[in-house]
Design an enzyme around this catalytic site. Sequence first.
Site, short mmCIF file in Angstrom:
data_model
loop_
_atom_site.label_atom_id
_atom_site.label_comp_id
_atom_site.label_asym_id
_atom_site.label_seq_id
_atom_site.Cartn_x
_atom_site.Cartn_y
_atom_site.Cartn_z
N GLU A 74 4.10 16.40 -5.81
CA GLU A 74 3.16 15.32 -5.99
C GLU A 74 1.88 15.57 -5.18
O GLU A 74 1.87 16.35 -4.22
CB GLU A 74 3.78 13.98 -5.58
CG GLU A 74 4.88 13.51 -6.51
CD GLU A 74 5.20 12.05 -6.32
OE1 GLU A 74 5.30 11.34 -7.35
OE2 GLU A 74 5.36 11.60 -5.17
N ASP A 103 0.04 5.72 -1.41
CA ASP A 103 -0.81 6.91 -1.31
C ASP A 103 -2.31 6.65 -1.14
O ASP A 103 -2.89 5.82 -1.85
CB ASP A 103 -0.68 7.75 -2.58
CG ASP A 103 0.74 8.16 -2.91
OD1 ASP A 103 1.65 7.81 -2.15
OD2 ASP A 103 0.91 8.82 -3.95
N TRP A 108 8.98 6.78 1.37
CA TRP A 108 9.72 6.14 0.28
C TRP A 108 11.16 5.82 0.69
O TRP A 108 11.81 6.60 1.38
CB TRP A 108 9.74 7.04 -0.94
CG TRP A 108 8.41 7.25 -1.56
CD1 TRP A 108 7.67 8.40 -1.59
CD2 TRP A 108 7.62 6.26 -2.24
NE1 TRP A 108 6.49 8.20 -2.24
CE2 TRP A 108 6.42 6.89 -2.65
CE3 TRP A 108 7.82 4.90 -2.52
CZ2 TRP A 108 5.43 6.20 -3.34
CZ3 TRP A 108 6.82 4.21 -3.21
CH2 TRP A 108 5.65 4.88 -3.62
N ARG A 167 0.80 14.21 -12.92
CA ARG A 167 0.03 13.15 -12.27
C ARG A 167 -0.74 13.63 -11.04
O ARG A 167 -0.62 14.75 -10.61
CB ARG A 167 0.95 11.99 -11.89
CG ARG A 167 2.14 12.36 -11.01
CD ARG A 167 3.00 11.11 -10.75
NE ARG A 167 4.24 11.42 -10.05
CZ ARG A 167 5.40 11.69 -10.64
NH1 ARG A 167 5.48 11.73 -11.97
NH2 ARG A 167 6.48 11.94 -9.93
N MET A 207 0.85 -1.19 0.00
CA MET A 207 0.00 0.00 0.00
C MET A 207 0.88 1.24 0.00
O MET A 207 1.89 1.30 0.72
CB MET A 207 -0.90 0.03 1.25
CG MET A 207 -1.58 1.38 1.52
SD MET A 207 -2.36 1.46 3.15
CE MET A 207 -3.90 0.63 2.80
N PHE A 263 -2.21 5.14 -11.38
CA PHE A 263 -1.55 5.94 -10.35
C PHE A 263 -2.58 6.80 -9.60
O PHE A 263 -3.77 6.76 -9.88
CB PHE A 263 -0.46 6.81 -10.98
CG PHE A 263 0.84 6.07 -11.23
CD1 PHE A 263 0.92 4.69 -11.17
CD2 PHE A 263 1.99 6.77 -11.55
CE1 PHE A 263 2.12 4.01 -11.41
CE2 PHE A 263 3.20 6.12 -11.78
CZ PHE A 263 3.26 4.75 -11.72
N SER A 264 -2.10 7.60 -8.68
CA SER A 264 -2.96 8.30 -7.72
C SER A 264 -3.96 9.24 -8.37
O SER A 264 -3.75 9.74 -9.48
CB SER A 264 -2.11 9.07 -6.72
OG SER A 264 -1.47 8.18 -5.83
#
Length: 492
Positions: free
Chosen positions: A222, A41, A305, A167, A39, A100-101
Amino acid sequence: MIEKQRINEAEKAVKVLQEEVYQHEWRLHYHVAPVANWMNDPNGFCYFKGEYHLFYQHHPFAPKWDSMYWGHVKSKDLVNWEHLPPALAPGEAYDKDGCFSGSAIEKDDKLYLMYTGNVWTGENYDEELKQVQALAVSEDGISFEKLSENPVITEAPKGDIHPFHFRDPKVWKHDNLYYVVLGSKTLQNTGQVLMYRSKDLIHWEFVNILAKGEGNFGYMWECPDLFTLNNKEVLVMSPQGVKPEGNLYHNLHQAGYVIGDVDYEKGILSHGDFQLLDYGFDYYAPQTMIDPEGRRIAIAWMDMWESEMPTQAHGYTGAMTLPRELELRGDKIYCHPVKEIEKLRQAEVIHEQITFSGETSLEGIAGDSIELDLSLRVHHSSACGIRLRVDEDAGEETVITYYGDKGILELDRNESGKGPGGVRKTHLQLQDHMLHLRIFIDKSSVEVFVNHGEQVLTARIYPGKKSTNIRLFSDEEIEIVQLKKWDLKRSI
């Protein structure tokens, strides 16, 4: 049908490990975490048809980041969560290497997910990629169908905007138009946020670069999120590559906010300085939603990360923070755990008006899945605090120390057990010599809310099973005005 097949395969993969993971000693008891495997974001955090929905970046086939799906949980109360099948699986031409998110919005009594479709175009994942924005829709909030019009945003705008790093759409409605902000960077690797608008969620018009970093503000922004709080606009984002400054910015990547005013017509945010949302180790990619009570609630990935994650060896990794209500006081956001957490409390223990120096432990104050509410009256010169998850024989402890002479609060996990160590510090000035700490300890996490939400420090820790003792300490005489402790019931 192919999408359903991918989702079924993902479900089968996590169920193989489900029971083993559920019983593991570091498995969190009241924080959202995957059934098994990976898991990161939070995505699509929303309220739809009487329930809270939280989606998340999920790799269902191994406890590591890889081709990303959208995992899914729902709740009626933000506390008791139910696992659901993955909502999105990669595989289309525009998202074959990852969904992706992104975020969620209700329209015409349906729930729409807006996400980034990712395709690797070479082996260098930093440079050889193609990212687009896509939509999926559901009538029940559980089964989603990707739109035939996808991708709805096919490429980044021209200009000083990186063509591929593009993104994490966060979508909302304002004055009968839909808006979305996207994480981006310049051609020279400076973080920025882009704004788009649409009448129908399908056809999007680029408005402007909403905000751009200056100075030490990172190479990529991000997971942006723009919302109104107390009649001010708040832009939350997660800048990558901010360099340490004093006690600040010592995580690999940061998560915080700026406050200002948005010109919606021009698509420009005039804003103040960047501030962190959490001063600990493990907090990234927060996403917010507004609930039926009008609360602005945030939830974030409770990891970082490139950190060592000891649970990977046991078939799972990644978790979410507690949902936190955001309150704007002046130009600062205060964070409070949502009040629903109190539903989990049991076996209350209270101690009051205890004066001590040196070190002490109090009857009934111990545990590894608990809430503590501590009020201390301290002197300015005192070094005092609390040791959590203590096992003296094993030499394990997680230590919170307030240094009165320096006005510094410190969280030290160098002796916390397995996993990464380190120290995080934050400046803290007390009012009337009072230090208030509200501490949530779960099996492998600690969240410390300082002085009623003025600051928060979050950390993943991996101590042994016997590390359950709690001790208070001070180098001068101080008063425990009150210490409350509750065991917290398992809720997921």
